[in-house]
Design a protein around this motif. Structure first.
Motif, PDB file in Angstrom:
ATOM      1  N   ASN A 116       0.920  -1.330   0.111  1.00 14.42           N
ATOM      2  CA  ASN A 116      -0.023   0.130  -0.046  1.00 14.42           C
ATOM      3  C   ASN A 116       0.792   1.255   0.022  1.00 14.42           C
ATOM      4  O   ASN A 116       1.987   1.164   0.446  1.00 14.42           O
ATOM      5  CB  ASN A 116      -0.878  -0.109   1.317  1.00 14.42           C
ATOM      6  CG  ASN A 116      -2.031  -0.941   1.105  1.00 14.42           C
ATOM      7  OD1 ASN A 116      -2.731  -1.052   0.069  1.00 14.42           O
ATOM      8  ND2 ASN A 116      -2.475  -1.557   2.282  1.00 14.42           N
ATOM      9  N   THR A 156      -3.119  -4.031 -11.569  1.00 10.69           N
ATOM     10  CA  THR A 156      -3.358  -2.885 -10.297  1.00 10.69           C
ATOM     11  C   THR A 156      -4.585  -2.496 -10.089  1.00 10.69           C
ATOM     12  O   THR A 156      -5.659  -2.973 -10.937  1.00 10.69           O
ATOM     13  CB  THR A 156      -2.395  -1.621 -10.801  1.00 10.69           C
ATOM     14  OG1 THR A 156      -3.225  -1.007 -11.779  1.00 10.69           O
ATOM     15  CG2 THR A 156      -1.036  -1.635 -11.312  1.00 10.69           C
ATOM     16  N   ASP A 195      -4.303   2.843  -8.554  1.00 10.71           N
ATOM     17  CA  ASP A 195      -2.923   2.570  -8.536  1.00 10.71           C
ATOM     18  C   ASP A 195      -2.444   2.591  -9.958  1.00 10.71           C
ATOM     19  O   ASP A 195      -3.281   1.724 -10.902  1.00 10.71           O
ATOM     20  CB  ASP A 195      -2.491   1.120  -7.895  1.00 10.71           C
ATOM     21  CG  ASP A 195      -2.985   0.914  -6.753  1.00 10.71           C
ATOM     22  OD1 ASP A 195      -3.464   1.973  -5.855  1.00 10.71           O
ATOM     23  OD2 ASP A 195      -2.939  -0.185  -6.092  1.00 10.71           O
ATOM     24  N   SER A 250      -4.069   1.976 -15.481  1.00 12.92           N
ATOM     25  CA  SER A 250      -4.486   1.158 -14.181  1.00 12.92           C
ATOM     26  C   SER A 250      -5.310   0.014 -14.412  1.00 12.92           C
ATOM     27  O   SER A 250      -6.056   0.202 -15.549  1.00 12.92           O
ATOM     28  CB  SER A 250      -5.234   2.401 -13.580  1.00 12.92           C
ATOM     29  OG  SER A 250      -5.453   2.010 -12.431  1.00 12.92           O
ATOM     30  N   ALA A 300       0.618   4.037  -5.824  1.00 14.25           N
ATOM     31  CA  ALA A 300      -0.511   3.166  -5.379  1.00 14.25           C
ATOM     32  C   ALA A 300      -1.209   3.964  -4.097  1.00 14.25           C
ATOM     33  O   ALA A 300      -0.485   4.570  -3.232  1.00 14.25           O
ATOM     34  CB  ALA A 300       0.062   1.822  -4.876  1.00 14.25           C
ATOM     35  N   ASP A 301      -2.284   3.788  -3.895  1.00 13.67           N
ATOM     36  CA  ASP A 301      -3.152   4.430  -2.685  1.00 13.67           C
ATOM     37  C   ASP A 301      -3.055   3.352  -1.652  1.00 13.67           C
ATOM     38  O   ASP A 301      -2.172   2.499  -1.443  1.00 13.67           O
ATOM     39  CB  ASP A 301      -4.418   4.371  -3.140  1.00 13.67           C
ATOM     40  CG  ASP A 301      -5.284   3.196  -3.369  1.00 13.67           C
ATOM     41  OD1 ASP A 301      -4.764   2.394  -3.112  1.00 13.67           O
ATOM     42  OD2 ASP A 301      -6.638   3.537  -3.432  1.00 13.67           O
ATOM     43  N   THR A 329      -4.180  -3.836  -2.779  1.00 16.43           N
ATOM     44  CA  THR A 329      -3.135  -3.814  -3.743  1.00 16.43           C
ATOM     45  C   THR A 329      -3.394  -4.943  -4.736  1.00 16.43           C
ATOM     46  O   THR A 329      -4.473  -5.488  -4.754  1.00 16.43           O
ATOM     47  CB  THR A 329      -1.676  -4.202  -2.752  1.00 16.43           C
ATOM     48  OG1 THR A 329      -2.029  -5.726  -2.140  1.00 16.43           O
ATOM     49  CG2 THR A 329      -1.448  -3.313  -1.640  1.00 16.43           C
TER      50      THR A 329
END
Length: 163
Positions: free
Chosen positions: A66, A91, A96, A115, A136-137, A141
Motif C-alpha cells: 500500500n 493494479t 494504482d 491502471s 498506489a493508494d 493492492t
C-alpha cells in the motif's frame, strides 16, 4: 521482423482487444532531471542509462505494498529513443497507476497512463530520456507490473511509420 515492428504490433493488438483501461487523473509526478548513474535496487528514484532493461514493481507478482511510490529515470545512449513494453499490468483500477512520461521533468507530456489490467502494450518516446512512475493508494493492492525497455535508433522508428 524487427524489434520496432514487434512493439507496434503488440500495441495494436492490445488496443484492439480493449485490454487497456485509461485511468482517471492522479497526482502529477514531479521528478527532477536524472544524473547519469547506474540502477539502484530499491523502490524510489532509480536511474538507468544504457541499451535496455527491466522495470518491475516491488514484489511482482506477489503484490506491491500500500502507498507505494516508485520512479525510474531512463536514458538511452547516443541520442536514441526508448521503447517500453508492458508485458503484464495488474493494479487496482482507477487508484494504482503506472505512468510513462516523454521526458524526465514534471512538465513532460504523458505517453501512457495505465491502471487495472493490460498486457503486451508498447510505447515509443520522442526523445532519449523518459520517466516511468508508479503510485498506489493506501487500500487494495494487486500483483503489480512487469515491463521492459530498450533503446531504439531514431531512423528505425521513422521507418516503422513509413517516413
Amino acid at each position: 521482423m524487427s524489434l520496432i515492428k514487434s512493439f507496434a504490433i503488440l500495441a495494436l493488438v492490445a488496443l484492439a482487444a480493449g485490454s487497456v483501461q485509461k485511468s482517471k487523473p492522479m497526482k502529477k509526478f514531479q521528478p527532477e532531471v536524472a544524473p547519469q548513474i547506474s540502477v539502484r535496487e530499491v523502490c524510489g528514484d532509480q536511474y538507468a542509462t544504457g541499451t535496455g532493461g527491466s522495470i518491475i514493481s516491488p514484489n511482482y507478482p506477489n503484490g506491491y505494498a500500500n502507498s507505494e511510490s516508485c520512479g525510474w529515470f531512463l536514458t538511452a545512449e547516443n541520442g536514441n529513443k526508448i521503447a517500453v513494453v508492458v508485458h503484464d499490468l495488474q493494479t487496482e483500477a482507477g487508484y494504482d497507476v503506472l505512468t510513462i512520461l516523454d521526458g524526465i521533468t514534471g512538465e513532460s507530456p504523458v505517453l501512457l497512463e495505465l491502471s487495472g489490467e493490460a498486457s503486451n502494450l508498447a510505447v515509443l518516446s520522442t526523445q532519449p530520456s523518459i520517466f516511468v512512475g508508479f503510485t498506489a493508494d493506501s487500500s487494495i493492492t494487486a500483483p503489480g507490473f512487469n515491463c521492459s525497455w530498450t533503446q531504439v535508433n531514431p531512423q528505425d522508428s521513422l521507418e516503422l511509420f513509413g517516413l
